[in-house]
Write an enzyme that holds these catalytic residues in place. Structure first.
Site, mmCIF file in Angstrom:
data_model
loop_
_atom_site.group_PDB
_atom_site.id
_atom_site.type_symbol
_atom_site.label_atom_id
_atom_site.label_comp_id
_atom_site.label_asym_id
_atom_site.label_seq_id
_atom_site.Cartn_x
_atom_site.Cartn_y
_atom_site.Cartn_z
ATOM 1 N N GLU A 124 0.814 -1.223 0.000
ATOM 2 C CA GLU A 124 0.000 0.000 0.000
ATOM 3 C C GLU A 124 0.847 1.272 0.000
ATOM 4 O O GLU A 124 0.500 2.250 -0.650
ATOM 5 C CB GLU A 124 -0.965 0.001 1.199
ATOM 6 C CG GLU A 124 -2.136 -0.963 1.061
ATOM 7 C CD GLU A 124 -1.771 -2.408 1.337
ATOM 8 O OE1 GLU A 124 -0.635 -2.676 1.798
ATOM 9 O OE2 GLU A 124 -2.623 -3.290 1.101
ATOM 10 N N HIS A 172 -11.261 -5.599 8.280
ATOM 11 C CA HIS A 172 -12.075 -5.415 7.082
ATOM 12 C C HIS A 172 -13.332 -4.588 7.344
ATOM 13 O O HIS A 172 -14.220 -4.541 6.507
ATOM 14 C CB HIS A 172 -12.489 -6.777 6.513
ATOM 15 C CG HIS A 172 -11.371 -7.552 5.901
ATOM 16 N ND1 HIS A 172 -10.338 -8.080 6.641
ATOM 17 C CD2 HIS A 172 -11.113 -7.886 4.607
ATOM 18 C CE1 HIS A 172 -9.506 -8.719 5.830
ATOM 19 N NE2 HIS A 172 -9.949 -8.603 4.598
#
Lengths: 325, 376
Positions: free
Chosen positions: A60, A129
């Site tokens: 990322e 998540h």
């Protein structure tokens, strides 16, 4: 006018932005052949090629850091972070580089980067998540932060964010991707991106939400109406800059305010809104500003996430408390 | 140590080969891979660049000691690595520096006084990156290697690599140091650059020290060999040899511009000064080590070479010395004259599109300032 899911609205919005400006790139993990784990970028690589829809290595910080370089070369990268909980490896690049380069360079360098983050819970996922990290980005000068709550906004807001010369953290309520379906008029003139909106008018109390909690607020207002209470609901849409004009106007009429978000309570959006409303509307307030949010615990295992998330009952309870104060 | 199953462990010192064209004594030697012919004018140019950049560095250090700068980051001893890397660039190439690349900035026509402004605290970077193809100094260690890689991905999308047009094909240079080689961002930059075959030259000045930590704390293999694990070539050059650094960088930049992908160049050099003016190296390294490296000084060896080969006369050295004095004097004068910025200006620089919130905060700042004026 077409009926579509939020996922499709975002996909159409991205497609439209790529058609309008060939400097717009989409990049992230699995966004190409697969179309993203939520299929938001479905079909884009097929139509725009792998130079413009870029499957990246799984890193990322690398994704956001290379987006910075692409922006410096004149591109407008739209970055997909696969899930909210995976944005942290990119946190340094977002906070120290993306947010600050315009300031550092005295406006010579622009960072027209959109960082899309599916956020919020309610999908029965494993850890990392289901998170709501918005306050961390709102607290960072140089970033703009928005959250869409419905398909029509999703379609227009993603295009407006891409057209912005400032970096935008674009929060998408992932549990609404396929459950929220609505008519989208792609030809309609959209409202400005940096404005909140009254989505239901009322006179007894004001509910403020954004992203996934707008529908919860609307449901609560509908139930409250059956009990004879008139609740106004405001969709913030933009979290930074924060457009509280309509909230102040509303609170001056209702005297009561409840802010609802999934993020942790402490130093969340609710805290900031409570402070500003107290400053601006002190003499209009009939009760303390209340917050309904996620608790100050890490996001719980999914079998008990309903107990953690602000639901209809917790919002109605807050309405009872503010009206009964 | 050799493990009976896995074989020998990597050794930081086992592979000392480095490209060198000029010995510390100033003797011109040759290398089968990276030899170039240098004109007398070129070598004199390198000497002038390095001498002036050293003066720039010494002057800035003195300005810090006199309280005119909040901080200075010395480049002392690394002039050959930086001038070699800087002079090998073509105009269209783009450079992403750390905060110590004063010599490269010099080659990109950044005025030395502009280098002082961020260390004086009047701005966070005083030049226009697009005007010089030289990004602002990046303080977060290693972050700029990803920006360089992304920029190079943009170069690829612009079709400005591998066309054969020498005015169009573009390379990007990512500067970093031995300390940064431990950062995740540097590894990620290596992965992205290799994956996309991006035209980036990763130029690592291994100056042996990351503040107080020696290279042994960062790496167990010679740094240039790191690239092998990521799938692209690496080379170690004598970073105190401007001829060798120039030759290797010219080849590396050409490699990138031609579309052959990334390359890692490790310039083996030494940080003769402190990490910054706040640091005290006597707490962690021995004077003998510094003295050993002083014998390998990058400027002394070029001077010896020029004199030995009769490539420069005394007038040349006097001329450069006078030019250095002039530069020093100008830096002192112009540094002190750098204007402080207006505080109310900070509100205007946050975004490209201003927000009502910041306009309101600016107004409240103005009102606060005005409240004092009314009192007087």
């Amino acid at each position: 006018m077409t009926t579509m899911t939020m996922a499709k609205a975002l996909n159409n919005g991205l497609r439209r932005a790529m058609e309008d400006d060939d400097k717009v790139l989409v990049m992230g993990e699995d966004v190409g052949t697969l179309g993203g784990v939520f299929r938001i970028t479905d079909g884009l690589q097929k139509d725009f090629g792998d130079d413009r829809v870029i499957d990246t290595p799984l890193a990322e910080s690398g994704i956001v850091g290379t987006a910075v370089g692409l922006a410096m070369r004149g591109y407008r990268p739209v970055v997909e972070i696969q899930f909210d909980g995976f944005v942290y490896p990119a946190y340094d690049q977002i906070v120290c580089q993306v947010a600050k380069l315009h300031f550092r360079s005295q406006g010579r360098i622009k960072m027209p980067i959109v960082i899309r983050i599916p956020f919020g819970g309610g999908i029965g996922a494993v850890e990392h998540h289901s998170e709501s990290p918005e306050a961390q980005f709102v607290h960072t000068p140089g970033l703009k932060v928005v959250a869409c709550s419905n398909p029509a906004d999703a379609y227009t807001m993603i295009q407006q964010a891409i057209a912005s010369d400032d970096p935008v953290i674009f929060l998408e309520p992932k549990r609404l991707y396929y459950s929220a379906k609505a008519d989208v008029d792609e030809a309609a003139t959209p409202p400005p991106l940096w404005k909140s909106q009254v989505v239901r008018t009322g006179s007894d109390a004001t509910l403020v939400g954004y992203g996934p909690t707008v529908s919860t607020c609307l449901d609560a207002a509908a139930v409250a109406a059956e009990e004879g209470r008139s609740i106004e609901v405001i969709d913030l849409r933009t979290l930074s800059p924060l457009d509280l004009g309509p909230v102040h106007e509303s609170v001056r009429r209702t005297g009561r305010l409840v802010v609802v978000h999934e993020a942790h309570m402490t130093l969340g959006m609710g805290a900031e809104i409570a402070a500003r409303v107290t400053e601006e509307c002190f003499h209009s307030l009939e009760a303390p500003v209340l917050r309904v949010g996620g608790y100050d615990t890490p996001y719980p295992p999914s079998r008990i996430e309903e107990a953690y998330l602000p639901d209809l009952d917790r919002v109605l309870d807050a309405v009872d408390r503010t009206v009964g104060f | 140590m050799t493990d009976p199953v896995f074989g020998p462990a990597p050794d930081l010192d086992a592979d000392p080969e480095l490209v060198q064209l000029l010995t510390p004594e100033g003797e011109r030697v040759h290398h089968p891979g990276f030899d170039l012919e240098f004109s007398a004018e070129q070598v004199r140019g390198f000497y002038r660049d390095m001498t002036l950049v050293r003066r720039l560095d010494i002057e800035a250090t003195a300005l810090q000691r006199h309280g005119e700068l909040g901080l200075w980051v010395q480049s002392l001893g690394q002039e050959a690595a930086q001038i070699g890397a800087g002079r090998a660039l073509l105009p269209q190439d783009y450079v992403f520096p750390t905060y110590r690349e004063h010599g490269v900035a010099w080659c990109r026509d950044i005025d030395p006084v502009q280098l002082l402004s961020m260390y004086r605290g009047v701005d966070h970077g005083g030049w226009d990156p697009a005007e010089h193809n030289f990004n602002l100094y990046t303080v977060v260690i290693g972050a700029q290697t990803l920006h360089a890689t992304g920029y190079a991905m943009g170069v690829q999308r612009d079709g400005a690599v591998g066309t054969g047009d020498p005015t169009r094909d573009t390379a990007v240079v990512a500067h970093f140091g031995d300390g940064a080689s431990s950062q995740g961002d540097v590894s990620e930059a290596f992965v992205f650059a290799a994956s996309y075959n991006a035209p980036v030259v990763f130029f690592c000045q291994n100056n042996q020290w990351a503040i107080s930590e020696p290279i042994e704390r960062q790496s167990r293999i010679p740094l240039y060999r790191r690239s092998q694990g990521f799938g692209f070539p690496g080379v170690r050059v004598d970073g105190n040899d401007v001829l060798a650094t120039y030759s290797v960088m010219q080849a590396a930049l050409r490699h990138a511009r031609e579309g052959q992908g990334p390359i890692l160049v490790e310039a083996f050099t030494y940080r003769m000064g402190a990490h910054t003016t706040t640091d005290d190296p006597t707490r962690y390294r021995h004077a003998e080590e510094v003295e050993q490296w002083r014998l390998k000084d990058p400027i002394t060896r070029v001077e010896a070479h020029l004199r030995r080969e009769g490539l420069a006369d005394e007038a040349f050295f006097e001329e450069v010395a006078a030019e250095a004095d002039e530069l020093g004097e100008r830096m002192r004068r112009e540094c002190k004259a750098l204007p402080d910025p207006q505080p109310r200006g900070i509100f205007d620089l946050v975004h490209a599109e201003q927000t009502e919130e910041l306009v309101a905060q600016q107004a409240s700042y103005d009102a606060h300032v005005a409240s004092f004026e009314e009192v007087h």
